[in-house]
Design a protein around this motif. Sequence first.
Motif, PDB file in Angstrom:
ATOM      1  N   GLU A  88       1.561   1.529  -3.648  1.00  0.00           N
ATOM      2  CA  GLU A  88       0.891   2.112  -4.527  1.00  0.00           C
ATOM      3  C   GLU A  88       0.337   3.468  -3.682  1.00  0.00           C
ATOM      4  OE1 GLU A  88      -2.398   0.694  -6.994  1.00  0.00           O
ATOM      5  OE2 GLU A  88      -0.786  -0.306  -6.819  1.00  0.00           O
ATOM      6  N   ARG A  89       0.406   4.340  -3.105  1.00  0.00           N
ATOM      7  CA  ARG A  89       0.639   5.537  -2.583  1.00  0.00           C
ATOM      8  C   ARG A  89       1.639   6.411  -3.208  1.00  0.00           C
ATOM      9  NH1 ARG A  89      -4.206   7.251  -2.279  1.00  0.00           N
ATOM     10  NH2 ARG A  89      -3.752   8.750  -1.364  1.00  0.00           N
ATOM     11  N   SER A 116      -6.554   1.189  -2.838  1.00  0.00           N
ATOM     12  CA  SER A 116      -7.066   1.755  -1.802  1.00  0.00           C
ATOM     13  C   SER A 116      -6.364  -0.082  -0.946  1.00  0.00           C
ATOM     14  CB  SER A 116      -8.410   0.949  -1.393  1.00  0.00           C
ATOM     15  OG  SER A 116      -8.927  -0.063  -1.602  1.00  0.00           O
ATOM     16  N   LYS A 117      -6.228  -0.174   0.343  1.00  0.00           N
ATOM     17  CA  LYS A 117      -5.747  -1.163   1.000  1.00  0.00           C
ATOM     18  C   LYS A 117      -6.140  -2.250   0.743  1.00  0.00           C
ATOM     19  CE  LYS A 117      -3.240  -0.816   5.014  1.00  0.00           C
ATOM     20  NZ  LYS A 117      -2.153  -0.374   6.404  1.00  0.00           N
ATOM     21  N   TYR A 130       0.351  -1.558  -0.276  1.00  0.00           N
ATOM     22  CA  TYR A 130      -0.476   0.337  -0.439  1.00  0.00           C
ATOM     23  C   TYR A 130       0.758   1.434  -0.369  1.00  0.00           C
ATOM     24  CZ  TYR A 130      -3.546   3.549   1.176  1.00  0.00           C
ATOM     25  OH  TYR A 130      -4.064   4.539   1.333  1.00  0.00           O
TER      26      TYR A 130
END
Length: 164
Positions: free
Chosen positions: A22-23, A33-34, A19
């Motif tokens: 990704e962010r 999203s997570k 995550y």
Amino acid sequence: MNDLFNIREAKTSDLDRCYEIERAAYAGDEAASKEKILCRIQQYPQGFLILENDIEIIGFVNSGATHHVQLSDEAFKELVGHDAAGKHIVVMSVVVHPDYQGKGYADTLLSAFIAQMQALKKSDIYLICQTELIHLYAKHGFTHLGPSDSLHGGLSWHEMSLSL
């Protein structure tokens, strides 16, 4: 590129780092999203490959399998319609942490992912990408299919496919 790396299937314990990557790598609404990442790890770990060095996870590729490809289908990003027995693979993310970009790690991930899908006897791989990444996928044998109807993250996308 550091030769001390490992490629393996994702585990739920990888969620926080995936995550974070990704962010860090995707702008705003483009990042999953997570909850979506966790769903992908739990439902299709064989289609979720992690690249790690001797310190940390540096990138990953994740996907779903289906019998009917619809690249602009946002629900598929939550694996709605996913069937592990499906012959078609749809890639959701190919992502390398910004600290490690530009070192060939995306190529390493893609090569391993393609080999994994061939070993699983899949027929083809589909994805959407930004214009500046068309060349990356083309050098791995993907064919540019044209502009996508997807408006994911409010951006314009291109559809690509690779026959296995």
